[in-house]
Design a protein around this motif. Sequence first.
Motif, PDB file in Angstrom:
ATOM      1  N   ALA A  29       0.835  -1.208   0.000  1.00 48.94           N
ATOM      2  CA  ALA A  29       0.000   0.000   0.000  1.00 48.94           C
ATOM      3  C   ALA A  29       0.867   1.253   0.000  1.00 48.94           C
ATOM      4  O   ALA A  29       0.566   2.231  -0.710  1.00 48.94           O
ATOM      5  CB  ALA A  29      -0.925  -0.013   1.219  1.00 48.94           C
ATOM      6  N   LEU A  30       1.948   1.247   0.754  1.00 48.91           N
ATOM      7  CA  LEU A  30       2.851   2.408   0.801  1.00 48.91           C
ATOM      8  C   LEU A  30       3.508   2.634  -0.551  1.00 48.91           C
ATOM      9  O   LEU A  30       3.660   3.778  -1.007  1.00 48.91           O
ATOM     10  CB  LEU A  30       3.913   2.193   1.883  1.00 48.91           C
ATOM     11  CG  LEU A  30       3.416   2.278   3.332  1.00 48.91           C
ATOM     12  CD1 LEU A  30       4.514   1.808   4.293  1.00 48.91           C
ATOM     13  CD2 LEU A  30       2.988   3.700   3.678  1.00 48.91           C
ATOM     14  N   ARG A  31       3.916   1.556  -1.199  1.00 49.41           N
ATOM     15  CA  ARG A  31       4.538   1.677  -2.522  1.00 49.41           C
ATOM     16  C   ARG A  31       3.557   2.272  -3.522  1.00 49.41           C
ATOM     17  O   ARG A  31       3.911   3.164  -4.307  1.00 49.41           O
ATOM     18  CB  ARG A  31       5.029   0.307  -3.000  1.00 49.41           C
ATOM     19  CG  ARG A  31       5.600   0.323  -4.432  1.00 49.41           C
ATOM     20  CD  ARG A  31       6.097  -1.031  -4.869  1.00 49.41           C
ATOM     21  NE  ARG A  31       5.056  -2.047  -4.845  1.00 49.41           N
ATOM     22  CZ  ARG A  31       4.105  -2.166  -5.760  1.00 49.41           C
ATOM     23  NH1 ARG A  31       4.049  -1.318  -6.784  1.00 49.41           N
ATOM     24  NH2 ARG A  31       3.211  -3.138  -5.687  1.00 49.41           N
ATOM     25  N   GLU A  32       2.343   1.775  -3.494  1.00 49.46           N
ATOM     26  CA  GLU A  32       1.337   2.243  -4.442  1.00 49.46           C
ATOM     27  C   GLU A  32       0.943   3.693  -4.186  1.00 49.46           C
ATOM     28  O   GLU A  32       0.647   4.454  -5.112  1.00 49.46           O
ATOM     29  CB  GLU A  32       0.107   1.333  -4.379  1.00 49.46           C
ATOM     30  CG  GLU A  32       0.390  -0.076  -4.901  1.00 49.46           C
ATOM     31  CD  GLU A  32      -0.783  -1.021  -4.700  1.00 49.46           C
ATOM     32  OE1 GLU A  32      -1.697  -0.662  -3.923  1.00 49.46           O
ATOM     33  OE2 GLU A  32      -0.783  -2.117  -5.312  1.00 49.46           O
ATOM     34  N   ASN A  66      15.500  -4.728   5.158  1.00 51.89           N
ATOM     35  CA  ASN A  66      14.819  -4.482   3.891  1.00 51.89           C
ATOM     36  C   ASN A  66      13.607  -3.579   4.083  1.00 51.89           C
ATOM     37  O   ASN A  66      13.301  -2.741   3.231  1.00 51.89           O
ATOM     38  CB  ASN A  66      14.391  -5.806   3.265  1.00 51.89           C
ATOM     39  CG  ASN A  66      15.569  -6.602   2.721  1.00 51.89           C
ATOM     40  OD1 ASN A  66      16.628  -6.030   2.425  1.00 51.89           O
ATOM     41  ND2 ASN A  66      15.405  -7.903   2.594  1.00 51.89           N
ATOM     42  N   VAL A  67      12.918  -3.743   5.197  1.00 47.17           N
ATOM     43  CA  VAL A  67      11.789  -2.872   5.503  1.00 47.17           C
ATOM     44  C   VAL A  67      12.281  -1.441   5.669  1.00 47.17           C
ATOM     45  O   VAL A  67      11.659  -0.489   5.184  1.00 47.17           O
ATOM     46  CB  VAL A  67      11.064  -3.340   6.783  1.00 47.17           C
ATOM     47  CG1 VAL A  67       9.995  -2.335   7.199  1.00 47.17           C
ATOM     48  CG2 VAL A  67      10.435  -4.711   6.547  1.00 47.17           C
ATOM     49  N   ARG A  68      13.418  -1.279   6.344  1.00 49.71           N
ATOM     50  CA  ARG A  68      13.983   0.065   6.548  1.00 49.71           C
ATOM     51  C   ARG A  68      14.320   0.709   5.198  1.00 49.71           C
ATOM     52  O   ARG A  68      14.026   1.897   4.972  1.00 49.71           O
ATOM     53  CB  ARG A  68      15.242  -0.044   7.412  1.00 49.71           C
ATOM     54  CG  ARG A  68      15.887   1.278   7.748  1.00 49.71           C
ATOM     55  CD  ARG A  68      15.106   2.044   8.780  1.00 49.71           C
ATOM     56  NE  ARG A  68      15.185   1.417  10.100  1.00 49.71           N
ATOM     57  CZ  ARG A  68      14.535   1.862  11.157  1.00 49.71           C
ATOM     58  NH1 ARG A  68      13.744   2.932  11.054  1.00 49.71           N
ATOM     59  NH2 ARG A  68      14.636   1.247  12.311  1.00 49.71           N
ATOM     60  N   LEU A  80       6.244   5.689  12.018  1.00 53.90           N
ATOM     61  CA  LEU A  80       5.667   4.600  11.238  1.00 53.90           C
ATOM     62  C   LEU A  80       6.744   3.635  10.750  1.00 53.90           C
ATOM     63  O   LEU A  80       6.562   2.414  10.820  1.00 53.90           O
ATOM     64  CB  LEU A  80       4.890   5.159  10.050  1.00 53.90           C
ATOM     65  CG  LEU A  80       4.271   4.103   9.110  1.00 53.90           C
ATOM     66  CD1 LEU A  80       3.383   3.137   9.882  1.00 53.90           C
ATOM     67  CD2 LEU A  80       3.495   4.778   7.983  1.00 53.90           C
ATOM     68  N   SER A  81       7.863   4.150  10.261  1.00 53.72           N
ATOM     69  CA  SER A  81       8.916   3.268   9.768  1.00 53.72           C
ATOM     70  C   SER A  81       9.448   2.383  10.896  1.00 53.72           C
ATOM     71  O   SER A  81       9.723   1.195  10.691  1.00 53.72           O
ATOM     72  CB  SER A  81      10.052   4.082   9.139  1.00 53.72           C
ATOM     73  OG  SER A  81      10.653   4.925  10.099  1.00 53.72           O
ATOM     74  N   ASP A  82       9.592   2.954  12.093  1.00 54.19           N
ATOM     75  CA  ASP A  82      10.062   2.161  13.238  1.00 54.19           C
ATOM     76  C   ASP A  82       9.054   1.062  13.579  1.00 54.19           C
ATOM     77  O   ASP A  82       9.438  -0.057  13.928  1.00 54.19           O
ATOM     78  CB  ASP A  82      10.276   3.054  14.456  1.00 54.19           C
ATOM     79  CG  ASP A  82      11.416   4.049  14.269  1.00 54.19           C
ATOM     80  OD1 ASP A  82      12.312   3.758  13.451  1.00 54.19           O
ATOM     81  OD2 ASP A  82      11.403   5.102  14.926  1.00 54.19           O
TER      82      ASP A  82
END
Length: 294
Positions: A29-32, A66-68, A80-82
Amino acid sequence: MADLTDDLPDDEGPGPNLRRRELGRELRALREQVGKKVADAAKYAGLTVTTINRIEGGKQVILPRNVRLLCQFYGVEAPLSDTLVRQAEESNERGWWAMYSDNMPDWFEKYVGLESDAAELWNYSTTVVDGLLQIPEYAETYAAVRPDAEERSIQRAVELRQARQDRINRTHHPTHLHVIHDEAAMRRMVGGPEVMREQLRYLIKAADRPNITIQVVPFSIGAYPSGNSSFSMIRFPEGYDDMDAVYLENQRGAVWLERPADISHYSEVFARLKNVALTPEESVEFVDSLAMSL
């Protein structure tokens, strides 16, 4: 034989497999949202397109680093990233079933993990009593006929079946299990008359539980939809229901169907099976008559 007591493990929240699928959905969802393509994300993170697709589908381990990287590429800031990185760490924790991983292939380990997170299980079985309803003696008989069966592996297989049943019948938020059996599964003499009699009696006892529904499609029905193809539909709790899946097992592995069209198709098939099967009350009477005849 299992006694269906209430002394069962409490609900522990979503397991690692479901957490991984949820995290993958959030990353997609974040990518889109920022209009990035899968190929763009793969290039930035130093991964392959296949890996990004598997991460977004929750189909592989999702490394925190990879998430980071993906969060950086998508412009996701703290906190949110954390949070997403922490979710990645939690999604890689080993589930309760890991203690049995030495005795089951990877494809079945995935199923067991998702099964334990299900809100509902819609299972259809053609020739064998559903695994979540098998008594140890019945399960042991089936485990023993495998070409590679050894005493320890047989016992481990039986223990895993019992552990899966305990999870389904846990005290808090038990899984709603609806099993439809073909009559062939009720009549196949597994382990001899005494074992089969106890197995049938156990089904009657299990059907008394509020979270378990058992139906039988009798031979007298004749031909009916999906009469030769067992399957299991995993239905997740509200908020995760877009992750529902259908599981079809074969001797060499398993097939997962997750497209909306597939879910819709098998939902309709299960609905038709419910209609042609005996009612739950009639099914209990039918199983009791079979047990009495042994």
